[in-house]
Design an enzyme around this catalytic site. Structure first.
Site, short mmCIF file in Angstrom:
data_model
loop_
_atom_site.label_atom_id
_atom_site.label_comp_id
_atom_site.label_asym_id
_atom_site.label_seq_id
_atom_site.Cartn_x
_atom_site.Cartn_y
_atom_site.Cartn_z
N HIS A 147 23.66 32.19 -36.07
CA HIS A 147 23.03 32.28 -34.78
C HIS A 147 23.51 33.08 -33.81
CE1 HIS A 147 19.74 28.90 -35.36
NE2 HIS A 147 20.71 28.57 -36.60
N GLU A 163 23.10 33.82 -30.88
CA GLU A 163 22.63 32.93 -29.44
C GLU A 163 23.23 32.11 -29.46
OE1 GLU A 163 20.14 30.58 -32.17
OE2 GLU A 163 20.68 33.14 -31.95
N CYS A 185 18.63 33.38 -38.77
CA CYS A 185 18.86 31.87 -40.05
C CYS A 185 17.41 31.94 -40.31
CB CYS A 185 19.15 30.34 -38.59
SG CYS A 185 19.51 29.38 -39.24
#
Length: 202
Positions: free
Chosen positions: A183, A185, A79
């Protein structure tokens, strides 16, 4: 077990990245000490916030990051972390970045589309790279950002379209510095697979 260091410079959602990497089988350290990079197999540059603040906070790590990159070991910027890899950004006024990948960070133009770009969007994979091993073209990943990366085709690993086509993922000329505007994750099983691929690169 691969040792991954997440750089803690005061901006970023570090715990979710840590959990994703641990799920991938890595030993993860969140560190404020540049010396920890010397023993790392891989480094993560996370980030949520303003580019100018991030570049001020990362100053103690600058020499260590550049030495680490020159060693050929892998770095992943996520990001804001991807944006910091670039040459400069217009966010908050012109600010120099790490210049590990040539290009600039621009704000999304005013249009009928909401800014920030928030939610799931489709990736177009532009180059073969170990980070995208077994990831299908057109996979959906999760974005939250108001600024986007503009770089040339040779440094674009994957692209996305949100009113403008932008680099959703970048790479340096040597292939060991990678960035994702999205992202991993927060991108479900696909994102966890990407993190596993990064660990495997280390």
């Amino acid at each position: 077990m691969k040792k991954i260091v997440i750089i803690d410079y005061g901006l970023g959602n570090l715990r979710s990245v840590q959990k994703g990497l641990e799920h991938a089988g890595a030993e993860v350290t969140i560190s404020k000490d540049p010396a920890d990079l010397e023993s790392a197999d891989g480094v993560i540059l996370p980030g949520v916030g303003a580019f100018s603040d991030a570049m001020k906070n990362i100053v103690p790590f600058l020499d260590s990051i550049h030495c680490y990159v020159e060693s050929g070991k892998p770095v992943l910027g996520i990001c804001l972390g991807q944006q910091m890899l670039m040459s400069h950004s217009v966010e908050g006024g012109f600010t120099d970045g790490l210049d590990l990948v040539p290009g600039k960070v621009e704000r999304f133009p005013h249009s009928e589309l909401k800014v920030p770009h928030m939610g799931w969007n489709r990736l177009t994979i532009e180059q073969d790279h170990p980070f995208y091993k077994d990831i299908e073209d057109g996979a959906f990943v999760y974005f939250v950002h108001s600024y986007y990366v503009d770089t040339d085709d040779s440094h674009t690993l994957a692209s996305c379209d949100y009113g403008v086509k932008f680099a959703a993922s970048v790479v340096n000329s040597q292939g060991n510095v990678i960035g994702t505007q999205f992202h991993p994750e927060k991108s479900g099983d696909i994102g966890l697979k990407m993190l596993k691929n990064f660990v495997d690169m280390c």
